[in-house]
Design an enzyme around this catalytic site. Structure first.
Site, mmCIF file in Angstrom:
data_model
loop_
_atom_site.group_PDB
_atom_site.id
_atom_site.type_symbol
_atom_site.label_atom_id
_atom_site.label_comp_id
_atom_site.label_asym_id
_atom_site.label_seq_id
_atom_site.Cartn_x
_atom_site.Cartn_y
_atom_site.Cartn_z
ATOM 1 N N THR A 191 0.821 -1.202 0.000
ATOM 2 C CA THR A 191 0.000 0.000 0.000
ATOM 3 C C THR A 191 0.860 1.259 0.000
ATOM 4 O OG1 THR A 191 -1.851 -1.094 1.100
ATOM 5 C CG2 THR A 191 -1.733 1.282 1.357
ATOM 6 N N ASN A 200 1.365 -9.571 11.060
ATOM 7 C CA ASN A 200 2.076 -8.309 10.878
ATOM 8 C C ASN A 200 1.284 -7.153 11.433
ATOM 9 O OD1 ASN A 200 1.262 -6.121 8.681
ATOM 10 N ND2 ASN A 200 0.410 -8.100 8.027
ATOM 11 N N PHE A 205 1.379 0.315 7.215
ATOM 12 C CA PHE A 205 1.615 1.059 5.958
ATOM 13 C C PHE A 205 2.953 1.806 5.968
ATOM 14 C CE2 PHE A 205 -3.217 1.784 4.901
ATOM 15 C CZ PHE A 205 -3.353 0.436 4.624
ATOM 16 N N SER A 208 -6.963 -2.830 6.124
ATOM 17 C CA SER A 208 -5.826 -3.172 6.971
ATOM 18 C C SER A 208 -6.229 -2.991 8.428
ATOM 19 C CB SER A 208 -4.628 -2.271 6.668
ATOM 20 O OG SER A 208 -3.688 -2.397 7.720
ATOM 21 N N THR A 260 -5.761 -9.396 5.888
ATOM 22 C CA THR A 260 -5.420 -10.260 7.035
ATOM 23 C C THR A 260 -6.525 -10.198 8.100
ATOM 24 O OG1 THR A 260 -4.227 -8.407 7.993
ATOM 25 C CG2 THR A 260 -2.945 -9.960 6.708
HETATM 26 C C1 FMN Z 1 3.740 -8.502 6.076
HETATM 27 C C2 FMN Z 1 2.481 -8.221 5.343
HETATM 28 C C3 FMN Z 1 2.225 -6.931 4.889
HETATM 29 C C4 FMN Z 1 1.051 -6.652 4.203
HETATM 30 N N1 FMN Z 1 0.824 -5.390 3.743
HETATM 31 C C5 FMN Z 1 -0.281 -5.134 3.024
HETATM 32 C C6 FMN Z 1 -0.493 -3.850 2.473
HETATM 33 O O1 FMN Z 1 0.341 -2.950 2.604
HETATM 34 N N2 FMN Z 1 -1.640 -3.636 1.777
HETATM 35 C C7 FMN Z 1 -2.579 -4.616 1.581
HETATM 36 O O2 FMN Z 1 -3.601 -4.374 0.930
HETATM 37 N N3 FMN Z 1 -2.389 -5.852 2.069
HETATM 38 C C8 FMN Z 1 -1.273 -6.126 2.773
HETATM 39 N N4 FMN Z 1 -1.070 -7.373 3.267
HETATM 40 C C9 FMN Z 1 -2.129 -8.402 3.077
HETATM 41 C C10 FMN Z 1 -1.903 -9.285 1.857
HETATM 42 O O3 FMN Z 1 -1.945 -8.561 0.672
HETATM 43 C C11 FMN Z 1 -2.978 -10.397 1.795
HETATM 44 O O4 FMN Z 1 -4.235 -9.798 1.611
HETATM 45 C C12 FMN Z 1 -3.010 -11.237 3.062
HETATM 46 O O5 FMN Z 1 -1.720 -11.459 3.562
HETATM 47 C C13 FMN Z 1 -3.683 -12.581 2.806
HETATM 48 O O6 FMN Z 1 -2.996 -13.306 1.817
HETATM 49 P P1 FMN Z 1 -1.929 -14.469 2.181
HETATM 50 O O7 FMN Z 1 -2.587 -15.375 3.169
HETATM 51 O O8 FMN Z 1 -1.618 -15.105 0.874
HETATM 52 O O9 FMN Z 1 -0.765 -13.779 2.769
HETATM 53 C C14 FMN Z 1 0.099 -7.689 3.966
HETATM 54 C C15 FMN Z 1 0.383 -8.978 4.403
HETATM 55 C C16 FMN Z 1 1.543 -9.267 5.068
HETATM 56 C C17 FMN Z 1 1.806 -10.675 5.521
#
Ligand code: FMN
Length: 356
Positions: free
Chosen positions: A91, A116, A120, A181, A247
């Site tokens: 983001t 996490n 941002f 978020s 998340t």
């Molecule tokens: C360390 C970390 C940072 C993240 N930062 C963002 C972010 O800045 N913006 C966003 O929309 N999602 C962010 N996410 C969420 C991911 O894009 C995703 O929606 C979420 O982790 C679920 O997918 P996954 O289970 O494959 O990780 C973040 C996830 C993690 C683990």
């Protein structure tokens, strides 16, 4: 090349999770092409075998990189040289910000999950704009994910999204409003349908002036009762679709958002509800995300009417092999069912033989 990623991981996982992340992104942004070769050189055949069209855009592979892994758009050249059909960066907030105090990224290896509390952290719109302009996208779809600064009041949040929309609409294949978020106080309140509608109304003129596919990223912690209202607003404002999910909060683990396998059941439940609601509205898409790590996740999504998904956490635990394994399983099923394209496979999914 499983062994190379395992070797890399054996070093990286000895480090603090965020330090490992920062070093890896630095490395991947410095040597994108060499490293993509070292990690197994993932070049798709130059035909439309795995292509799926989403929101009018062609994804060459049904898995994209989720937001947050390349927040500052430093390693687009690397990620787009893997099988990923789309790469989402951000983001991004208008001004740079340092995020929450460290430590703020935690691994749960047995559960293939992360937690996490980043908040941002990013270099801000100006600097990231330059990174994106200079990037080679390898003909992949580029998504740009937008968020408000922590210091921006709730009343002025609309302005942040306007500034960001204006800045990035011309260089994105799609934009995402991240309102989900758990690490920016008050952000999730904008998912409430009235506030969402106000936010989207404030973007109306800009969207007319610079049209670009626009998605809304939602939380897995929404009540199922909230979904119809949100989807109505999405339809009313002609968004391209939703990205679900971000998340989840698991209080017993601590503050922040949990991703990976521990998120999967919640995320899948919300996704399937959304797919049910949008079934009758073919021009609204859902990009699925949350706990995706294998072919069976795609099968579940396709059987419920979805098309493309994203992942983040499984990439940390498995590396580029997560994509290779999915590609092999897709290929196996195209051959098994004697169909030429993935599009034919998912269009007739109920008649397809599936061996997991
Ligand atoms: C360390 C970390 C940072 C993240 N930062 C963002 C972010 O800045 N913006 C966003 O929309 N999602 C962010 N996410 C969420 C991911 O894009 C995703 O929606 C979420 O982790 C679920 O997918 P996954 O289970 O494959 O990780 C973040 C996830 C993690 C683990």
């Amino acid at each position: 090349m499983a062994s190379f990623y395992n070797l890399f991981k054996s070093f990286a996982f000895k480090m603090d999770a965020e330090a490992a992340h920062i070093s890896s992104i630095k490395l991947l942004s410095s040597f994108p092409l060499v490293l993509s070769e070292v990690f197994g050189g993932q070049k798709l055949p130059k035909n439309d075998r795995y292509k799926l069209t989403v929101g009018g855009q062609d994804w060459s592979f049904p898995i994209g990189l989720a937001a947050g892994l390349d927040k500052n758009a430093e390693a687009i050249d690397f990620f787009s040289s893997l099988y990923f059909g789309a790469v989402e960066v951000g983001t991004i907030t208008p001004e740079s910000q340092i995020g929450n105090p460290r430590p703020r990224l935690f691994r749960y290896p047995k559960e293939c999950s992360l937690r996490n509390q980043m908040g941002f952290n990013n270099d801000g719109a100006e600097k990231i704009y330059e990174n994106i302009k200079d990037a080679k996208k390898n003909c992949k779809i580029l998504g740009i994910n937008l968020g408000k600064n922590k210091a921006t009041s709730q009343e002025k949040a609309f302005l942040d999204y306007q500034i960001l929309y204006k800045k990035f609409a011309k260089i994105a294949d799609y934009l995402v409003l991240n309102l989900s978020s758990p690490n920016t106080p008050g952000l999730r309140d904008f998912q409430q349908s009235e506030r969402l509608s106000e936010l989207l109304s404030s973007l109306k003129d800009l969207r007319k002036e610079i049209p670009v596919p626009l998605y809304l990223k939602i939380s897995p912690d929404l009540s199922e009762l909230d979904l119809p209202g949100i989807i109505d607003v999405v339809k009313e404002h002609n968004l391209t679709g939703l990205i679900g999910t971000n998340t989840t909060i698991v209080e017993s683990l601590g503050a922040g958002g949990v991703s990976g396998k521990l998120l999967r059941p919640k995320s899948q439940k919300i996704r399937n509800k959304v797919l049910e609601y949008i079934k009758e509205t073919p021009n609204i898409e859902l990009i699925g995300v949350g706990g995706v790590s294998e072919f069976s996740d795609l099968i579940n999504f396709w059987q419920n009417g979805g098309k493309v998904m994203q992942l983040y956490t499984s990439f940390i635990f498995k590396g580029p092999n997560v994509l290779l394994d999915i590609q092999r399983d897709i290929e196996r099923h195209l051959v098994l069912n004697q169909v030429n394209t993935l599009n034919q496979f998912i269009s007739n999914i109920d008649e397809m033989k599936i061996i997991l």
